[in-house]
Design a protein around this motif. Structure first.
Motif, PDB file in Angstrom:
ATOM      1  N   LEU A 309       0.811  -1.226   0.000  1.00 28.31           N
ATOM      2  CA  LEU A 309       0.000   0.000   0.000  1.00 28.31           C
ATOM      3  C   LEU A 309       0.842   1.273   0.000  1.00 28.31           C
ATOM      4  O   LEU A 309       0.326   2.353   0.256  1.00 28.31           O
ATOM      5  N   LEU A 310       2.126   1.158  -0.293  1.00 28.25           N
ATOM      6  CA  LEU A 310       2.966   2.352  -0.362  1.00 28.25           C
ATOM      7  C   LEU A 310       2.481   3.339  -1.423  1.00 28.25           C
ATOM      8  O   LEU A 310       2.380   4.545  -1.150  1.00 28.25           O
ATOM      9  N   PRO A 311       2.173   2.905  -2.650  1.00 26.91           N
ATOM     10  CA  PRO A 311       1.650   3.870  -3.631  1.00 26.91           C
ATOM     11  C   PRO A 311       0.350   4.517  -3.173  1.00 26.91           C
ATOM     12  O   PRO A 311       0.144   5.718  -3.371  1.00 26.91           O
ATOM     13  N   ALA A 312      -0.531   3.729  -2.563  1.00 25.50           N
ATOM     14  CA  ALA A 312      -1.794   4.289  -2.073  1.00 25.50           C
ATOM     15  C   ALA A 312      -1.546   5.318  -0.985  1.00 25.50           C
ATOM     16  O   ALA A 312      -2.232   6.353  -0.925  1.00 25.50           O
ATOM     17  N   ALA A 313      -0.581   5.060  -0.116  1.00 21.43           N
ATOM     18  CA  ALA A 313      -0.266   6.018   0.943  1.00 21.43           C
ATOM     19  C   ALA A 313       0.257   7.326   0.355  1.00 21.43           C
ATOM     20  O   ALA A 313      -0.067   8.417   0.838  1.00 21.43           O
ATOM     21  N   ALA A 314       1.079   7.220  -0.690  1.00 27.36           N
ATOM     22  CA  ALA A 314       1.588   8.433  -1.336  1.00 27.36           C
ATOM     23  C   ALA A 314       0.461   9.233  -1.969  1.00 27.36           C
ATOM     24  O   ALA A 314       0.412  10.472  -1.856  1.00 27.36           O
ATOM     25  N   ILE A 315      -0.469   8.557  -2.630  1.00 31.79           N
ATOM     26  CA  ILE A 315      -1.621   9.249  -3.213  1.00 31.79           C
ATOM     27  C   ILE A 315      -2.482   9.876  -2.117  1.00 31.79           C
ATOM     28  O   ILE A 315      -2.958  11.009  -2.244  1.00 31.79           O
ATOM     29  N   ALA A 316      -2.674   9.135  -1.026  1.00 29.36           N
ATOM     30  CA  ALA A 316      -3.480   9.660   0.080  1.00 29.36           C
ATOM     31  C   ALA A 316      -2.856  10.914   0.671  1.00 29.36           C
ATOM     32  O   ALA A 316      -3.566  11.871   1.011  1.00 29.36           O
ATOM     33  N   LEU A 317      -1.530  10.926   0.796  1.00 34.32           N
ATOM     34  CA  LEU A 317      -0.852  12.109   1.327  1.00 34.32           C
ATOM     35  C   LEU A 317      -1.105  13.313   0.434  1.00 34.32           C
ATOM     36  O   LEU A 317      -1.460  14.400   0.919  1.00 34.32           O
ATOM     37  N   GLY A 318      -0.947  13.133  -0.874  1.00 37.63           N
ATOM     38  CA  GLY A 318      -1.232  14.232  -1.789  1.00 37.63           C
ATOM     39  C   GLY A 318      -2.685  14.657  -1.734  1.00 37.63           C
ATOM     40  O   GLY A 318      -3.003  15.862  -1.792  1.00 37.63           O
ATOM     41  N   LEU A 366       7.674   1.722   8.989  1.00 37.53           N
ATOM     42  CA  LEU A 366       6.871   2.481   8.031  1.00 37.53           C
ATOM     43  C   LEU A 366       5.395   2.101   8.094  1.00 37.53           C
ATOM     44  O   LEU A 366       4.538   2.868   7.635  1.00 37.53           O
ATOM     45  N   ALA A 367       5.091   0.928   8.622  1.00 38.83           N
ATOM     46  CA  ALA A 367       3.735   0.385   8.553  1.00 38.83           C
ATOM     47  C   ALA A 367       2.685   1.286   9.197  1.00 38.83           C
ATOM     48  O   ALA A 367       1.607   1.487   8.616  1.00 38.83           O
ATOM     49  N   PRO A 368       2.917   1.883  10.386  1.00 40.42           N
ATOM     50  CA  PRO A 368       1.884   2.744  10.962  1.00 40.42           C
ATOM     51  C   PRO A 368       1.577   3.963  10.096  1.00 40.42           C
ATOM     52  O   PRO A 368       0.405   4.360   9.964  1.00 40.42           O
ATOM     53  N   ALA A 369       2.598   4.579   9.508  1.00 43.02           N
ATOM     54  CA  ALA A 369       2.363   5.756   8.671  1.00 43.02           C
ATOM     55  C   ALA A 369       1.598   5.377   7.412  1.00 43.02           C
ATOM     56  O   ALA A 369       0.665   6.094   6.994  1.00 43.02           O
ATOM     57  N   VAL A 370       1.977   4.269   6.780  1.00 48.12           N
ATOM     58  CA  VAL A 370       1.253   3.801   5.598  1.00 48.12           C
ATOM     59  C   VAL A 370      -0.203   3.530   5.944  1.00 48.12           C
ATOM     60  O   VAL A 370      -1.129   3.934   5.224  1.00 48.12           O
ATOM     61  N   ALA A 371      -0.430   2.854   7.065  1.00 50.73           N
ATOM     62  CA  ALA A 371      -1.789   2.493   7.469  1.00 50.73           C
ATOM     63  C   ALA A 371      -2.627   3.727   7.786  1.00 50.73           C
ATOM     64  O   ALA A 371      -3.793   3.832   7.373  1.00 50.73           O
ATOM     65  N   ALA A 372      -2.063   4.679   8.515  1.00 47.35           N
ATOM     66  CA  ALA A 372      -2.806   5.880   8.880  1.00 47.35           C
ATOM     67  C   ALA A 372      -3.160   6.706   7.647  1.00 47.35           C
ATOM     68  O   ALA A 372      -4.294   7.213   7.522  1.00 47.35           O
ATOM     69  N   LEU A 373      -2.224   6.866   6.736  1.00 50.80           N
ATOM     70  CA  LEU A 373      -2.503   7.632   5.519  1.00 50.80           C
ATOM     71  C   LEU A 373      -3.536   6.929   4.652  1.00 50.80           C
ATOM     72  O   LEU A 373      -4.452   7.572   4.113  1.00 50.80           O
ATOM     73  N   ALA A 374      -3.410   5.608   4.520  1.00 49.17           N
ATOM     74  CA  ALA A 374      -4.362   4.865   3.696  1.00 49.17           C
ATOM     75  C   ALA A 374      -5.771   4.956   4.281  1.00 49.17           C
ATOM     76  O   ALA A 374      -6.750   5.199   3.551  1.00 49.17           O
ATOM     77  N   GLY A 375      -5.883   4.760   5.600  1.00 54.19           N
ATOM     78  CA  GLY A 375      -7.196   4.827   6.216  1.00 54.19           C
ATOM     79  C   GLY A 375      -7.809   6.207   6.153  1.00 54.19           C
ATOM     80  O   GLY A 375      -8.983   6.385   5.771  1.00 54.19           O
ATOM     81  N   THR A 376      -7.043   7.225   6.503  1.00 56.32           N
ATOM     82  CA  THR A 376      -7.542   8.595   6.487  1.00 56.32           C
ATOM     83  C   THR A 376      -7.877   9.048   5.076  1.00 56.32           C
ATOM     84  O   THR A 376      -8.958   9.600   4.812  1.00 56.32           O
TER      85      THR A 376
END
Length: 619
Positions: A309-318, A366-376
């Motif tokens: 879910l790294l790409p998804a987390a990057a998209i979520a951040l943007g 990295l997992a908590p940051a990826v998870a938080a960004l993906a969920g939010t």
């Protein structure tokens, strides 16, 4: 028409980000998530045996000696410490004291830390983005393969992740009312994270500090003052142990493993500090790496654990930045984006470009940051999906996640070969349907949401279950099915030879070898000595008595020196030496262990016990 165009091109107004009363479904949903996480992390836990015997042996030592517990010694006779600060060993050592030494007493605390991390992440995300985002973030964390790996293992990473997530929760609480108390508690969590895995814990501090500095609802002067107080909390909560270990008389404590000068400050700043960035790690068994890039996180070693879910987390951040572009300074959604996004960018950047020792399991940080960004990000974009940019970003995230999972699963040619097609098709179908989901009836939109959720998490979830179902042991575990990791060789006997491989091997000594070590063991301080902490741990755990690890983890620490070892032998404190002369070939480390092995071979008569070379130092 102009007004309509302007309205359609502007980001949707962000929703209020204040905690609301929980709907009735939240409590049972959270309980279900935590229960499933507990089952995933606890089921069949003992199959991994001692997991990383290096730390299990230290937990055994801490269960027998309070001095070994405090300093994190490898053995109860306090020859040398592990090459980390000992907070994680404090937890395991207390568990061993309470419940006796077993695989369960060592590993169950790690699994419970995993459940606690999921709970803390839910709480942190919920306070900003609501319970749906919190539950989704918690589920993503629980179903990250490297998280399942490390929360079922006895490395310090489990405690590190728990403390850092608790620190992030404290920052979220501090942002609500500009609370110096909560910000100081975040500093305490990071400080104790340092006591788990040293300077790696501080990689989140820029994100913590910038989020508070940008968004806390108070004046700039007070924000700076609060940050100064939190920094003081970090220094005190981390520095007290450094001061004690450094000021304690060296003759009255174990040697500080991983250092060349018996100094915890050297260990902090050198081998486990700047050396990890530059590759200049005195005593390491490999040279500096030169392949640093962002692609490292998607490489063959790391991708299976974290890349899903790294790409998804990057998209979520943007997307979160876009959604809050025109929001007030104190908007907490944007602050959360800075918090979790900064965590991901700084930690991910260091892991990607560092030239020193790095292992795939480090990516659990990295997992908590990826998870938080993906969920939010997923929940916020779903609620705003009537806007074409929002639906496009959400669709892109789901589609890219499905494609990433497909590519990762193609690497596992014999494991569930059909899964990659199911993941790809369901994810791409959901990505297309998201684009029109705002025009569907509520029931239809819910079906789309479920398909998107399944398509996004099916690949990583299956890989996580496979990771949990696979026993892992040794010094360097990796996520995935049938991947015991470098160093997890099992089998009988002991190390036969030298070099890097034998120092990372943990074995199960034979009954004959174990009986030999246990005979008259009470008459000796150490029943045996051998080069390297992993071989020593194997014999110590099997026999139940202290085994001296010459040279520490890598066999390259100057502890003990040849003269000290000869004095121990003359005093009758060591019964056996196990192994043969070996050439370690370290990066600038001590060759004391090699000198000792050569002296033993030249001075005493070798015998063979079940294929293992043994020298009786009392003959």
């Amino acid at each position: 028409m102009t007004a309509l165009a302007e309205r359609d091109s502007a980001p949707p107004t962000p929703e209020p980000a204040s905690p609301r009363p929980r709907p009735v479904w939240v409590r049972p949903a959270l309980a279900g998530l935590l229960l499933v996480t507990a089952v995933l992390y606890l089921w069949g836990l003992s199959a991994s045996g001692w997991a990383n015997a290096f730390y299990s042996a230290a937990a055994q030592a801490g269960g027998e000696s309070w001095q070994a517990w405090f300093f994190g010694s490898s053995d109860a006779a306090n020859a040398i410490t592990v090459d980390k600060t000992p907070a994680a060993l404090w937890v395991m050592g207390l568990s061993v004291r309470l419940f006796g030494l077993s695989s369960w007493s060592v590993l169950v605390p790690q699994a419970l830390m995993g459940v606690g991390s999921v709970w803390a992440l839910f709480a942190a995300v919920r306070r900003v983005s609501g319970p749906a985002a919190g539950l989704l973030g918690g589920a993503v964390l629980a179903l990250t393969p490297v998280a399942a790996l490390m929360f079922r293992f006895d490395n310090p990473d489990a405690l590190l992740v728990l403390l850092l997530v608790l620190g992030a929760y404290c920052v979220v609480r501090a942002l609500e009312k500009a609370s110096p108390k909560w910000l100081a508690l975040a500093g305490v969590a990071a400080g104790f994270g340092f006591l788990a895995k040293m300077l790696q814990a501080f990689l989140v501090l820029p994100a913590f500090g910038i989020a508070y500095l940008l968004a806390a609802p108070t004046s700039l002067g007070k924000r700076l003052l609060h940050l100064l107080g939190a920094l003081g909390a970090v220094v005190v909560s981390a520095g007290w142990y450094l001061a004690v270990a450094e000021l304690w008389p060296a003759s009255a404590r174990p040697y500080i493993g991983g250092s060349q000068t018996n100094s915890i400050l050297e260990l902090t700043l050198g081998y486990n500090g700047v050396g990890r960035i530059t590759g200049d790690e005195v005593g390491s068994l490999g040279g500096a790496q030169s392949d640093g890039s962002w692609a490292r996180l998607f490489g063959s070693e790391m991708a299976g654990g974290i890349a899903w879910l790294l790409p998804a987390a990057a998209i979520a951040l943007g997307a979160l930045v876009w959604l809050t572009w025109r929001a007030p300074r104190t908007d907490r959604t944007r602050a959360a984006a800075v918090l979790w996004g900064g965590w991901l960018v700084v930690t991910g950047g260091v892991f990607s470009f560092m030239s020193g020792i790095i292992h795939p399991y480090y990516t659990v940080a990295l997992a908590p940051a990826v998870a938080a960004l993906a969920g939010t990000g997923a929940v916020r974009l779903w609620r705003a999906r009537a806007h074409p940019i929002a639906s496009g970003l959400l669709s892109s995230g789901v589609g890219l996640t499905a494609l990433t999972a497909y590519l990762l699963l193609t690497r596992e040619s014999t494991w569930l070969p059909w899964l990659k097609y199911v993941v790809l098709l369901s994810g791409l179908a959901a990505a297309v349907l998201i684009l029109v989901s705002d025009r569907l009836p509520r029931a239809g939109a819910r079906v789309v949401a479920v398909v998107a959720l399944v398509g996004s998490l099916l690949g990583s979830g299956a890989y996580t279950v496979a990771t949990a179902a696979t026993p892992h042991s040794g010094a360097i575990p990796s996520a995935g099915p049938d991947s015991g990791g470098f160093g997890g060789f099992g089998g009988r006997g002991g190390p036969r030879g030298g070099g890097v491989g034998s120092l990372l091997i943990t074995t199960t000594p034979s009954a004959e070898m174990t009986a030999l070590l246990q005979a008259d063991a009470e008459n000796y301080t150490w029943v045996a000595a051998t080069v390297g902490s992993n071989p020593a741990a194997s014999y110590q755990l099997a026999s139940g008595f202290p085994v001296m690890a010459l040279g520490g983890f890598n066999g390259t620490d100057p502890s003990p020196t040849l003269e000290q070892f000869q004095a121990y032998v003359a005093d009758g404190r060591i019964h056996y030496f196990i192994g043969e002369p070996t050439e370690i070939n370290s990066t600038g480390g001590s060759d004391a262990a090699e000198e000792i092995a050569a002296w033993v071979a030249a001075t005493f008569t070798a015998t063979t016990v079940d294929g293992v070379t043994v020298y009786d130092l009392t003959s």
